[in-house]
Scaffold this motif. Sequence first.
Motif, short mmCIF file in Angstrom:
data_model
loop_
_atom_site.label_atom_id
_atom_site.label_comp_id
_atom_site.label_asym_id
_atom_site.label_seq_id
_atom_site.Cartn_x
_atom_site.Cartn_y
_atom_site.Cartn_z
N VAL A 61 23.17 14.30 -11.74
CA VAL A 61 24.27 13.38 -12.09
C VAL A 61 23.80 12.13 -12.82
O VAL A 61 24.63 11.31 -13.22
CB VAL A 61 25.07 12.97 -10.83
N GLY A 62 22.50 11.96 -13.01
CA GLY A 62 22.08 10.76 -13.71
C GLY A 62 20.57 10.60 -13.74
O GLY A 62 19.81 11.40 -13.19
N LEU A 63 20.18 9.53 -14.41
CA LEU A 63 18.77 9.16 -14.52
C LEU A 63 18.69 7.66 -14.23
O LEU A 63 19.52 6.88 -14.71
CB LEU A 63 18.27 9.45 -15.94
N LEU A 64 17.68 7.27 -13.46
CA LEU A 64 17.52 5.87 -13.08
C LEU A 64 16.16 5.36 -13.53
O LEU A 64 15.12 5.93 -13.18
CB LEU A 64 17.65 5.71 -11.57
N VAL A 65 16.18 4.29 -14.32
CA VAL A 65 14.97 3.57 -14.72
C VAL A 65 14.85 2.34 -13.84
O VAL A 65 15.84 1.64 -13.62
CB VAL A 65 15.06 3.16 -16.21
N GLU A 66 13.65 2.07 -13.35
CA GLU A 66 13.45 0.90 -12.48
C GLU A 66 12.21 0.13 -12.94
O GLU A 66 11.11 0.67 -13.00
CB GLU A 66 13.27 1.35 -11.02
N ILE A 67 12.43 -1.14 -13.28
CA ILE A 67 11.36 -2.04 -13.71
C ILE A 67 11.26 -3.17 -12.69
O ILE A 67 12.00 -4.16 -12.77
CB ILE A 67 11.63 -2.62 -15.12
N PRO A 68 10.38 -3.06 -11.70
CA PRO A 68 10.27 -4.14 -10.71
C PRO A 68 9.54 -5.34 -11.29
O PRO A 68 8.53 -5.21 -11.99
CB PRO A 68 9.47 -3.49 -9.58
N GLY A 69 10.07 -6.53 -11.01
CA GLY A 69 9.39 -7.75 -11.42
C GLY A 69 8.28 -8.11 -10.45
O GLY A 69 8.23 -7.61 -9.32
N GLY A 70 7.41 -9.00 -10.88
CA GLY A 70 6.30 -9.41 -10.03
C GLY A 70 6.63 -10.56 -9.11
O GLY A 70 5.82 -10.93 -8.25
N GLN A 71 7.82 -11.15 -9.26
CA GLN A 71 8.23 -12.29 -8.45
C GLN A 71 9.47 -11.91 -7.63
O GLN A 71 10.26 -11.07 -8.05
CB GLN A 71 8.55 -13.50 -9.34
N PRO A 72 9.64 -12.54 -6.46
CA PRO A 72 10.83 -12.21 -5.66
C PRO A 72 12.11 -12.64 -6.35
O PRO A 72 12.13 -13.63 -7.09
CB PRO A 72 10.61 -12.99 -4.36
N GLY A 73 13.17 -11.89 -6.10
CA GLY A 73 14.46 -12.22 -6.72
C GLY A 73 15.41 -11.05 -6.67
O GLY A 73 15.14 -10.02 -6.06
N GLN A 74 16.53 -11.22 -7.32
CA GLN A 74 17.58 -10.20 -7.30
C GLN A 74 17.35 -9.15 -8.38
O GLN A 74 16.78 -9.44 -9.43
CB GLN A 74 18.95 -10.86 -7.51
N TRP A 75 17.85 -7.96 -8.11
CA TRP A 75 17.85 -6.90 -9.11
C TRP A 75 19.17 -6.92 -9.87
O TRP A 75 20.22 -7.24 -9.33
CB TRP A 75 17.68 -5.54 -8.45
N TRP A 76 19.09 -6.58 -11.15
CA TRP A 76 20.25 -6.46 -12.01
C TRP A 76 20.20 -5.10 -12.69
O TRP A 76 19.12 -4.51 -12.82
CB TRP A 76 20.28 -7.58 -13.05
#
Length: 394
Positions: A61-76
């Motif tokens: 049903v889909g494809l998910l790309v995930e780019i985690p940042g190196g600093q704490p914070g919210q995901w968008w």
Amino acid sequence: MSEHLQQARMASVTELAQELILRPSRGGIDDYGPVLGVVEDWLTGRAVPHRRLNDDAGELVGLLVEIPGGQPGQWWALDACVDTAPYGDETAWSFPPDSGEVRQGWLLGRGSADSKLAAAMFCHIAAELLPRAADLHGGLAVLLDVDEHTGGFGGARAYLADEAAAQPAGVMIGYPGLDEVVVGGRGLWRAAVAVHAPSGHSGSSRTVVGAISRAAHLVRLLDAADLPGVDDGSGFPLPPKLSVTSFHSGQGFSVTPDLCELNVDIRTTPTFDAHDAETLIRKAVAELDAELPAPKPTEITPVASWPPFRLREDEQPAAALLTAAAEAGLVVQAKTSGPSNIGNLLAGEGIPATAGFGLPYEGLHGIDERAHLAELPHVYAVYQRAVLDLLRAG
């Protein structure tokens, strides 16, 4: 960025979109493997982390790309569908629906506007962020849904249900249209209605009020229903709307049928919600059954319900997108949409979303779908800046 590099990037975005258009991916019709395979090959070649999403039945049903940042914070999240509407009458098209050709500045073919070009753009933004991810807060997800045009939104549902995925603080959906950022939409309440009556021979001397006649009376009651107008106090700019969208009964000529089935679609607002919509339908049905009694009462089966949503212009991610557009010199208005969209599904989960800002287009869901490429650098820059502003804020 130099003009040469910008031209190369826009050419790369266009090329990826062309490859996607060349793989038919009509919702509920085509196999989604080939179109997602194009994206997977592109992401793999650039070491961009990604994974497939499956529904509870194991369907892709889909494809998910995930780019985690190196600093704490919210995901968008950025979201674009890579399934499409059907082609309709292919003989009416002036080019093949899976063309992918660029002609006189237009990218041609089904999905060029909704939303394979946005998918290509979002993949490039993710790849561009990857080398600088260590300095960013939170993270960026890119969702490519292949169950959007079916109305199932399986990719979005699988993403939200995935325990391994970070819950996004907000989502920007890449529907087309250069002049507006869609910050809201009417909700919906939908039901199937079964109207019963005794069956009989159409030539009988006995007078029978058949199911079709009873259902037609119900439609008249619904058409005459008193719906509220715009409530200026709520700030929501559209009124509710009721439509009977399907009416099925009977076969041949000699039998008056004992069943007629209707579909009813009600678009809801903050001051006329799903409860109000269902109350309205049940009141009309009760009036029908009282005026034209039948051996079996009319049945109502709720099918779907989504809440309306509307972001203030200073709420994220609307604020980031509107600010980035203004800084790019574009005159863009915030809009509340009449139709519902994935933003309504996200609103039901408490996730704010924008649901449209992209390239100028023609033929959306119709004949000769196309997207105008001259504005691609501006749209790309707006989304890129909005994402960076959100990820730098933490």
